[in-house]
Design a protein around this motif. Structure first.
Motif, short mmCIF file in Angstrom:
data_model
loop_
_atom_site.label_atom_id
_atom_site.label_comp_id
_atom_site.label_asym_id
_atom_site.label_seq_id
_atom_site.Cartn_x
_atom_site.Cartn_y
_atom_site.Cartn_z
N LEU A 1 0.87 -1.18 0.00
CA LEU A 1 0.00 0.00 0.00
C LEU A 1 0.91 1.23 0.00
O LEU A 1 1.46 1.60 1.03
CB LEU A 1 -0.90 -0.06 1.23
CG LEU A 1 -2.10 0.86 1.33
CD1 LEU A 1 -2.99 0.74 0.10
CD2 LEU A 1 -2.90 0.52 2.58
N VAL A 2 1.08 1.82 -1.17
CA VAL A 2 2.18 2.77 -1.39
C VAL A 2 1.68 4.19 -1.60
O VAL A 2 0.85 4.45 -2.48
CB VAL A 2 3.01 2.33 -2.62
CG1 VAL A 2 4.18 3.25 -2.82
CG2 VAL A 2 3.49 0.89 -2.46
N ASP A 3 2.20 5.09 -0.78
CA ASP A 3 1.90 6.52 -0.90
C ASP A 3 2.64 7.06 -2.13
O ASP A 3 3.86 7.04 -2.19
CB ASP A 3 2.38 7.22 0.37
CG ASP A 3 2.06 8.70 0.41
OD1 ASP A 3 1.70 9.27 -0.63
OD2 ASP A 3 2.18 9.29 1.51
N THR A 4 1.85 7.53 -3.12
CA THR A 4 2.46 8.11 -4.32
C THR A 4 2.04 9.57 -4.47
O THR A 4 1.91 10.09 -5.58
CB THR A 4 2.08 7.32 -5.60
OG1 THR A 4 0.65 7.22 -5.67
CG2 THR A 4 2.69 5.94 -5.59
N SER A 5 1.78 10.23 -3.33
CA SER A 5 1.40 11.64 -3.37
C SER A 5 2.58 12.49 -3.85
O SER A 5 3.72 12.03 -3.91
CB SER A 5 0.92 12.11 -1.99
OG SER A 5 1.92 11.90 -1.03
N SER A 6 2.29 13.73 -4.17
CA SER A 6 3.30 14.62 -4.79
C SER A 6 4.59 14.73 -3.98
O SER A 6 5.68 14.87 -4.56
CB SER A 6 2.71 16.01 -4.99
OG SER A 6 1.61 15.96 -5.88
N SER A 7 4.48 14.64 -2.65
CA SER A 7 5.67 14.81 -1.82
C SER A 7 6.67 13.67 -1.98
O SER A 7 7.82 13.77 -1.56
CB SER A 7 5.27 14.93 -0.34
OG SER A 7 4.47 13.82 0.04
N MET A 8 6.24 12.57 -2.62
CA MET A 8 7.14 11.44 -2.86
C MET A 8 7.93 11.60 -4.16
O MET A 8 8.72 10.72 -4.52
CB MET A 8 6.35 10.13 -2.91
CG MET A 8 5.90 9.60 -1.57
SD MET A 8 7.25 8.86 -0.60
CE MET A 8 7.56 7.34 -1.52
N SER A 9 7.73 12.69 -4.88
CA SER A 9 8.38 12.84 -6.19
C SER A 9 9.89 12.98 -6.04
O SER A 9 10.40 13.37 -4.99
CB SER A 9 7.80 14.04 -6.93
OG SER A 9 8.05 15.23 -6.21
N GLY A 10 10.60 12.66 -7.11
CA GLY A 10 12.05 12.79 -7.09
C GLY A 10 12.74 11.58 -6.49
O GLY A 10 12.39 10.43 -6.77
#
Length: 220
Positions: A20-29
């Motif tokens: 169950l993986v958080d792929t919200s914007s803060s995970m970018s990069g």
């Protein structure tokens, strides 16, 4: 009874795990790059064990928004996709979705005469749920399922995660862990080792001894 082709071809016991993986914007990069590399390492490690390759049944649910990235497949059929970061953090909706997905999968096992190990739900997040996300209700469902030994829930916080909320979601005997930096590779290698151990144990038996955690620590 003629079962579904996947179970006719591979009637092995199944060891289900939902990532169950958080792929919200803060995970970018860098965080998302490290997470995707970790998923590749997970596949490579589990498939080295011939039995685990046929028994470990993995699904991936991302949230930001909630999306079924990969429905359940055994590791030998699993092709890691490159996850991308966008959106907010609907953690409650994602937890509820994962629980529903798991119940559907267990019904499929039963309908096809397949035995299965206690499922794992493995949450990875670097934030807090959206203010309007119904995470409390999902947490209640999780705790009830844990108490009835229907699943084992694990939570991992990446830098920026709200560990206080994760503490309210996880069972007291299994508090959330804070990942060391972006060491997703070590975390997924630990997960693969754990899955290999579970998949070689007895269905319905006691929870196996898991390898030591060197990739994270309990947040204090």
């Amino acid at each position: 009874m003629i079962g579904q082709p996947e179970f006719v071809e591979n009637p092995e016991n199944r060891c289900p795990v939902i990532l169950l993986v958080d792929t919200s914007s803060s995970m970018s990069g860098a965080p998302m790059d490290a997470l995707n590399s970790g998923l590749d390492a997970f596949k490579e490690a589990v498939i080295q064990d011939e039995q685990a390759a046929l028994r470990v049944d993995v699904a991936i649910v991302s949230f930001g928004p909630v999306e079924l990235v990969q429905d359940f497949v055994t590791i030998d059929q699993f092709v890691p996709l490159q996850l991308e970061a966008h959106g907010l953090t609907p953690m409650g909706e994602a937890l509820s979705y994962a629980l529903d997905l798991l119940e559907t999968r267990k019904a499929t096992y039963r309908n096809n005469g397949i035995q299965y190990y206690r499922p794992w739900v493995f949450l990875i997040t670097d934030g807090a749920p959206n203010p309007d996300s119904p995470w409390q209700q999902a947490a209640e469902r999780l705790k009830n399922a844990e108490a009835q030994r229907k699943l084992s829930f694990f939570a991992v916080g990446v830098q920026g995660a709200d560990m206080a909320i994760l503490n309210q979601i996880t069972p007291p005997e299994r508090p959330p862990l804070m990942l060391n930096g972006l060491d997703f590779r070590s975390m997924f290698l630990w997960l693969s080792d754990s899955m290999v151990r579970v998949s070689s144990s007895t269905v319905g038996g006691d929870m196996v001894a898991l390898p030591p955690v060197g990739w994270g620590q309990i947040a204090t």
